[in-house]
Design an enzyme around this catalytic site. Structure first.
Site, mmCIF file in Angstrom:
data_model
loop_
_atom_site.group_PDB
_atom_site.id
_atom_site.type_symbol
_atom_site.label_atom_id
_atom_site.label_comp_id
_atom_site.label_asym_id
_atom_site.label_seq_id
_atom_site.Cartn_x
_atom_site.Cartn_y
_atom_site.Cartn_z
ATOM 1 N N LYS A 13 0.831 -1.217 0.000
ATOM 2 C CA LYS A 13 0.000 0.000 0.000
ATOM 3 C C LYS A 13 0.866 1.269 0.000
ATOM 4 C CE LYS A 13 -2.434 -0.878 3.743
ATOM 5 N NZ LYS A 13 -1.878 -2.179 4.176
ATOM 6 N N ARG A 124 11.205 -6.745 5.358
ATOM 7 C CA ARG A 124 11.063 -5.318 5.023
ATOM 8 C C ARG A 124 11.908 -4.440 5.938
ATOM 9 N NH1 ARG A 124 5.178 -2.392 4.818
ATOM 10 N NH2 ARG A 124 5.120 -2.722 7.068
ATOM 11 N N ARG A 157 10.491 -2.418 11.442
ATOM 12 C CA ARG A 157 9.392 -1.971 12.302
ATOM 13 C C ARG A 157 9.100 -2.989 13.398
ATOM 14 N NH1 ARG A 157 4.542 0.094 8.441
ATOM 15 N NH2 ARG A 157 3.378 -1.072 10.002
ATOM 16 N N ARG A 168 -1.644 -9.342 12.703
ATOM 17 C CA ARG A 168 -2.116 -8.276 11.799
ATOM 18 C C ARG A 168 -2.887 -8.858 10.625
ATOM 19 N NH1 ARG A 168 3.226 -5.345 10.332
ATOM 20 N NH2 ARG A 168 1.934 -3.898 9.159
#
Ligand code: AMP
Length: 213
Positions: A13, A124, A157, A168
């Site tokens: 996104k 990531r 993160r 999530r």
């Protein structure tokens, strides 16, 4: 143009939003980015949100709705990234927009398997300064741990760990996916895109669908 971008964590996104923002001159309204900025500034809102974010849960609706409807009210053309994430949020957004005399033009849904999303997230690395996103295998920064664009340090993160990612993804299927049906039933233009492929190709498919609205 007012767009909503929906997709599970790891669907890309943020990456695609950045490109769409450049191409169409939209404001990027990312609820996750706003929370991370609040957390970095140590505000009360940030401290409250952090507890939920670190657990892989959604921040309560009333907090997000107030924050995001205020952001939307100030913006002209925009793309919403990460909001709405519940049907209630979608309804409240619709009500706020109705008062303003406008509506969302289209909803883009990025579709991807959980396994692919989870792999992307564990690998990531992100830049909190400029929003740059990297992947340890497929999209390495030129210098290890440093953002190519702004030279800031890349981070992993706290909510991109395996345990939190599972939570999530579960939250996404239970609470966010029903939004797609909500928008479909309310007659919104729904642009569904397979987001598993290479980023450039996925972006081309998104743009193609937007151009055909
Ligand atoms: P994101 O960067 O969009 O993946 O968001 C990171 C985290 O912020 C999410 O996992 C949620 O805990 C929280 N968050 C972001 N947007 C929302 C929202 N619309 N509703 C509730 N929680 C949110």
């Amino acid at each position: 143009m007012r767009l909503v971008l929906i997709g599970p964590p790891g669907a890309g996104k943020g990456t695609h939003c950045k490109k769409l923002v450049e191409k169409y001159g939209l404001k990027h309204l990312s609820s996750g980015d706003i929370f991370r900025a609040e957390i970095a500034s140590g505000t009360e809102l940030g401290n409250t949100a952090k507890e939920y974010i670190d657990a892989g849960e959604l921040v309560p609706d009333h907090i997000v709705i107030d924050m995001m409807t205020a952001a939307v009210e100030k913006a002209g053309d925009y793309i919403l990234d990460g909001f709405p994430r519940t049907v209630n949020q979608a309804q409240k957004l619709g009500e706020a927009l109705e008062v303003k005399g406008c509506q969302i033009d289209a909803v883009i849904e990025l579709m991807i398997d959980d396994a692919v999303a989870a792999n992307r997230l564990t690998q990531r690395r992100v830049c909190l300064q400029c929003g740059g996103t990297y992947h340890l295998v497929n999209l390495k920064p030129k210098v290890d741990g440093i953002c190519d664009v702004c030279g800031s340090k890349l981070i992993h993160r706290d909510d991109d760990t395996e345990e939190v990612i599972l939570s999530r993804l579960e939250t996404y299927h239970k609470q966010t996916e029903p939004i797609v049906e909500y928008y479909r039933k309310s007659g919104k233009k729904l642009l569904q895109v397979d987001a598993a492929g290479e980023a450039g190709k996925v972006l081309d498919m998104i743009i193609d669908k937007i151009e055909n609205i």
